[in-house]
Design an enzyme around this catalytic site. Structure first.
Site, PDB file in Angstrom:
ATOM      1  N   GLN B 199       0.865  -1.187   0.000  1.00 51.19           N
ATOM      2  CA  GLN B 199       0.000   0.000   0.000  1.00 51.19           C
ATOM      3  C   GLN B 199       0.901   1.236   0.000  1.00 51.19           C
ATOM      4  O   GLN B 199       1.476   1.612   1.020  1.00 51.19           O
ATOM      5  CB  GLN B 199      -0.948  -0.049   1.199  1.00 51.19           C
ATOM      6  CG  GLN B 199      -1.818  -1.315   1.205  1.00 51.19           C
ATOM      7  CD  GLN B 199      -2.842  -1.359   0.071  1.00 51.19           C
ATOM      8  OE1 GLN B 199      -3.723  -0.522  -0.028  1.00 51.19           O
ATOM      9  NE2 GLN B 199      -2.691  -2.338  -0.844  1.00 51.19           N
ATOM     10  N   ARG B 219      -4.173   3.501   4.784  1.00 50.42           N
ATOM     11  CA  ARG B 219      -3.422   4.251   3.780  1.00 50.42           C
ATOM     12  C   ARG B 219      -3.879   3.824   2.384  1.00 50.42           C
ATOM     13  O   ARG B 219      -4.376   2.710   2.184  1.00 50.42           O
ATOM     14  CB  ARG B 219      -1.932   4.048   3.944  1.00 50.42           C
ATOM     15  CG  ARG B 219      -1.440   2.645   3.708  1.00 50.42           C
ATOM     16  CD  ARG B 219       0.027   2.416   4.150  1.00 50.42           C
ATOM     17  NE  ARG B 219       0.918   3.425   3.685  1.00 50.42           N
ATOM     18  CZ  ARG B 219       1.502   4.352   4.461  1.00 50.42           C
ATOM     19  NH1 ARG B 219       1.277   4.321   5.777  1.00 50.42           N
ATOM     20  NH2 ARG B 219       2.294   5.260   3.965  1.00 50.42           N
ATOM     21  N   ALA B 240     -11.636   2.657   4.665  1.00 51.85           N
ATOM     22  CA  ALA B 240     -10.744   1.824   3.854  1.00 51.85           C
ATOM     23  C   ALA B 240      -9.836   2.672   2.959  1.00 51.85           C
ATOM     24  O   ALA B 240      -9.972   3.892   2.900  1.00 51.85           O
ATOM     25  CB  ALA B 240     -11.580   0.862   3.019  1.00 51.85           C
ATOM     26  N   HIS B 241      -8.955   1.986   2.229  1.00 50.74           N
ATOM     27  CA  HIS B 241      -7.980   2.717   1.412  1.00 50.74           C
ATOM     28  C   HIS B 241      -8.660   3.516   0.301  1.00 50.74           C
ATOM     29  O   HIS B 241      -9.609   3.092  -0.310  1.00 50.74           O
ATOM     30  CB  HIS B 241      -6.890   1.820   0.845  1.00 50.74           C
ATOM     31  CG  HIS B 241      -7.313   0.576   0.160  1.00 50.74           C
ATOM     32  ND1 HIS B 241      -6.406  -0.332  -0.327  1.00 50.74           N
ATOM     33  CD2 HIS B 241      -8.531   0.073  -0.136  1.00 50.74           C
ATOM     34  CE1 HIS B 241      -7.056  -1.330  -0.878  1.00 50.74           C
ATOM     35  NE2 HIS B 241      -8.331  -1.112  -0.777  1.00 50.74           N
ATOM     36  N   ASN B 242      -8.110   4.719   0.103  1.00 50.68           N
ATOM     37  CA  ASN B 242      -8.521   5.614  -0.983  1.00 50.68           C
ATOM     38  C   ASN B 242      -9.925   6.183  -0.832  1.00 50.68           C
ATOM     39  O   ASN B 242     -10.458   6.779  -1.770  1.00 50.68           O
ATOM     40  CB  ASN B 242      -8.349   4.931  -2.348  1.00 50.68           C
ATOM     41  CG  ASN B 242      -6.897   4.567  -2.587  1.00 50.68           C
ATOM     42  OD1 ASN B 242      -6.498   3.406  -2.487  1.00 50.68           O
ATOM     43  ND2 ASN B 242      -6.090   5.559  -2.822  1.00 50.68           N
TER      44      ASN B 242
END
Lengths: 340, 340, 340
Positions: B199, B219, B240-242
């Site tokens: 990540q 991240r 969560a990511h993004n």
């Protein structure tokens, strides 16, 4: 650490069981009927496992006299084998205890007052004015902020945080990663911007409460958040500010209780239940898993919400039908009119 | 720590209230109308508590001129008593602050750059190249990994982890147990086996964001996860990511936002809401508790899912009927044909 | 820390790609097709992003030969670009590693046995009799209790707790804030009072398992809780005592699995799924988000529960209709009788 090694005579005496067998035989562990070996104690509490009794290799079995049947092995006979299992399980517990005293790496404020036999483990931080009762244990990595009071015989597992001014009774267990007394989620909205409200209350936890790993119990906004005697709370539960949890209530994992809600005594919330804020749930209520409770409950009993699970394909059809339920009701009304 | 002790004159001036009463009288705490004593300041914001005004023992009350009625006690009159309560609450806050400087037990990399008046408490770890702005506080037991940037006036509560390369603005609060910048859940499936994707993005948190206890913000996989100015996020939330969270949006406890979803500004998600990945929710959306959001929302307003809770017995019948809804629709169609 | 700087030739060789372009050109990061610059490697795996290929500024792109079209930039051609992206992502990972050896601030029991090249970071606590395999990393602030066994190449991120006697295989990753081996929620009820049952089992985690931030995996009551090879578990998941998770199963964030439930291999649970206790889910099952699974599943396939989300106004009407579904069924029955 050597394993426990206890005679059947001693075990029977500890729970008031009638012993059928050799009081000098020793066991060193507990296990299920199916898996137990000769050095292990098993129990039969649920009749559906009765068929495992005749084939068990257990060194001894806790069971009801009525369930004995043709079993000829060592037996500890008593009315409530499950409760006896609970009691005796602690004799075989291998959970390590940190040494009594303060570990060299711990940081303990000079104004903290520690009772007799207190254990403060490695990397712990104890703030100003903290009072810890006799025999309490604070495991590695926990942080106890200023003026917290712990009663006697408490066990604070590793990496717990307890914020300033919270007060715990006796024999309270807080599991790893729990955060007690963090700020409640209180904000005033000023033309679209959130202005934080200082959370001036604390958390009060009464005797014999057990709080699970990574559970959060927020401090009150003005008055205290309160958890009454003997309540048991599982992992990853969220208790918001000014919630009151009644005595001997059990809350399973992943529940969320919103602010200022009061839950009565002897309630049971299954996993993943959500409860909105500012309501009251009376004593003796059970809520089934993943139910959303949206208003006060004034009658004891069991409550639920949600839909049964199904193949995704069938479920999708149902979900579509459900959106058109209004239409279906209209069509039935039309049919009823046509009939009349 | 001595309690606050502030004159009504000073408090009135701080929030621009008109004072009716003795400006020299002092209060040392805040409380509810019902519980407040003579040394305490209370407030009346919600008209449904107006009946408590006449019987309150509070030393003074914040309220609207219109709500004054026959109340003859000390009154601080202003248009928005709830906002004034929020502002003044901080004057009575007893949350301890660690001393300025670096505690002897903290481990701070030589390449870290700390601004003026920074507090680094006991057992903290600060990595290489970390930059911490003036007046920021890192409480006991937190770990700030390499190259993290904190702005000015941030407060990182106890036992927080912030991973490498994450960047926080000014006045950001992160509560205990939160994990900022842990790995997103990114894996490629190779013939049934999961292969981890590093990540490579980070987490960017803008000014005045508040993130709750035991909340996780992952991240980004390639680009960054981002939380915009003034957003407030409660305990045990998963981002969560993004994911992108818009400015001044409020997310209550136990929500989960799946990867790459964008939530607009000024939204409110009640507790336990789930949002699937890769969708967009526009500005000004409210989602009620425990709703599952399965596609993008393009119109402001309030959205819900789920079923009302009921006695388990009734609910079971409903759940069975629901599974047979398809059958019911068919029967109505048959009746309609018969009628035609 | 300097950024990675790798030639396209080396990258192509690492994943067995056919290189179209300059093998000496170097890239130092990865990014999306839309955002990548000349020093960055991008990938095209999902055909819906094919339109971004012609306008990308990426220094090179991983893609299928079939997707090449008129693209004239540097291309690494191979059958599975997403898997190649996963593989190569680790070359650009900037996650810092603590130095090999034991940090001066860590507390490591004398009886602990550490393999070659093990890293024990700042403020870590390692208990008696712990064994840690070669190349494993324990990040800052983690606590590993007595007799825990870690295999080789494990990575325990910051502020993890692993309780006594748990056993991890090789290459296991545990993310920040996770608690492995905390007590299961086991109590016997004695006339309304909960009596704690000591949790005598442990947690066994096999090779290549990945466990997310703030996830909790409880130790078994008698036998062990077990997570099989290659399972991946996201953040804030609760795994209760004596659960068994099958090999290569993926569990997304915020799921809760109740006690003694067995989940098969190659299953996928989306976010927020709840599973009751004492059931079995067979191999190859997918569960959609926020579904509540209330009984065993014996056929592979996809399963769901819940209702579609809607405008709150429409949803409220639906919820009322739903409560009256029984009444609707009765009315249809009456119509059917009238027709006959």
């Amino acid at each position: 650490m050597t394993a426990a090694d206890i005679s059947l005579g001693e075990l029977a005496a500890a729970v008031g069981a009638e012993l059928r067998g050799d009081p000098e035989q020793r066991v060193s562990a507990m296990n299920t009927l199916a898996a137990a070996q000769g050095h292990e104690l098993a129990f039969l509490a649920n009749p559906k496992y009765r068929n495992q009794l005749m084939s068990t290799n257990a060194g001894a079995v806790l069971l009801r006299p009525d369930d004995l049947g043709d079993f000829t092995g060592n037996a500890l006979l008593l009315a409530n084998p499950y409760l006896a299992f609970a009691t005796l399980s602690h004799r075989f517990d291998r959970t390590p205890k940190p040494a009594t005293g303060i570990h060299a790496s711990a940081v303990v404020a000079e104004t903290a007052v520690l009772g007799e036999g207190v254990s403060i483990a490695a990397q712990v931080v104890i703030g100003e004015g903290v009072r810890i009762g006799a025999g309490s244990i604070v495991e590695a990595g926990s942080v106890i902020h200023d003026r917290v009071v712990l009663g006697e015989g408490c066990r604070i597992r590793s990496r717990v945080v307890i914020y300033h001014d919270c007060r715990l009774g006796n024999r309270v267990q807080i599991h790893s990663g729990a955060v007690i007394g963090g700020d409640g989620f209180g904000f005033a909205n000023e033309r679209g911007h959130w202005r934080k409200i200082a959370q001036l209350g604390a958390v009060v936890i009464h005797d014999d409460v057990d709080i699970g790993a990574n559970t959060t119990v927020d401090r009150g906004a003005l008055e205290d958040t309160e958890i009454h005697t003997g309540a048991i709370i599982d992992n990853q539960v969220q208790i918001a500010h000014n919630v009151v949890i009644g005595a001997h209530t059990a809350i399973a994992a992943c529940c969320g209780i919103s602010g200022s809600t009061e839950i009565g005594a002897h309630c049971i919330l299954a996993g993943g239940v959500g409860v909105v804020g500012h309501i009251k749930i009376c004593d003796g209520v059970q809520i089934t898993g993943m139910t959303m409770v949206t208003k006060s409950i004034t009658e004891p009993g069991s409550y639920s919400s949600g839909t049964a699970f199904d193949r995704t394909e069938s479920w999708k059809k149902m979900a579509v039908r459900l959106r058109r339920l209004d239409d279906l009701v209209t069509r039935v009304q039309r049919l009823e009119k046509a009939r009349d």
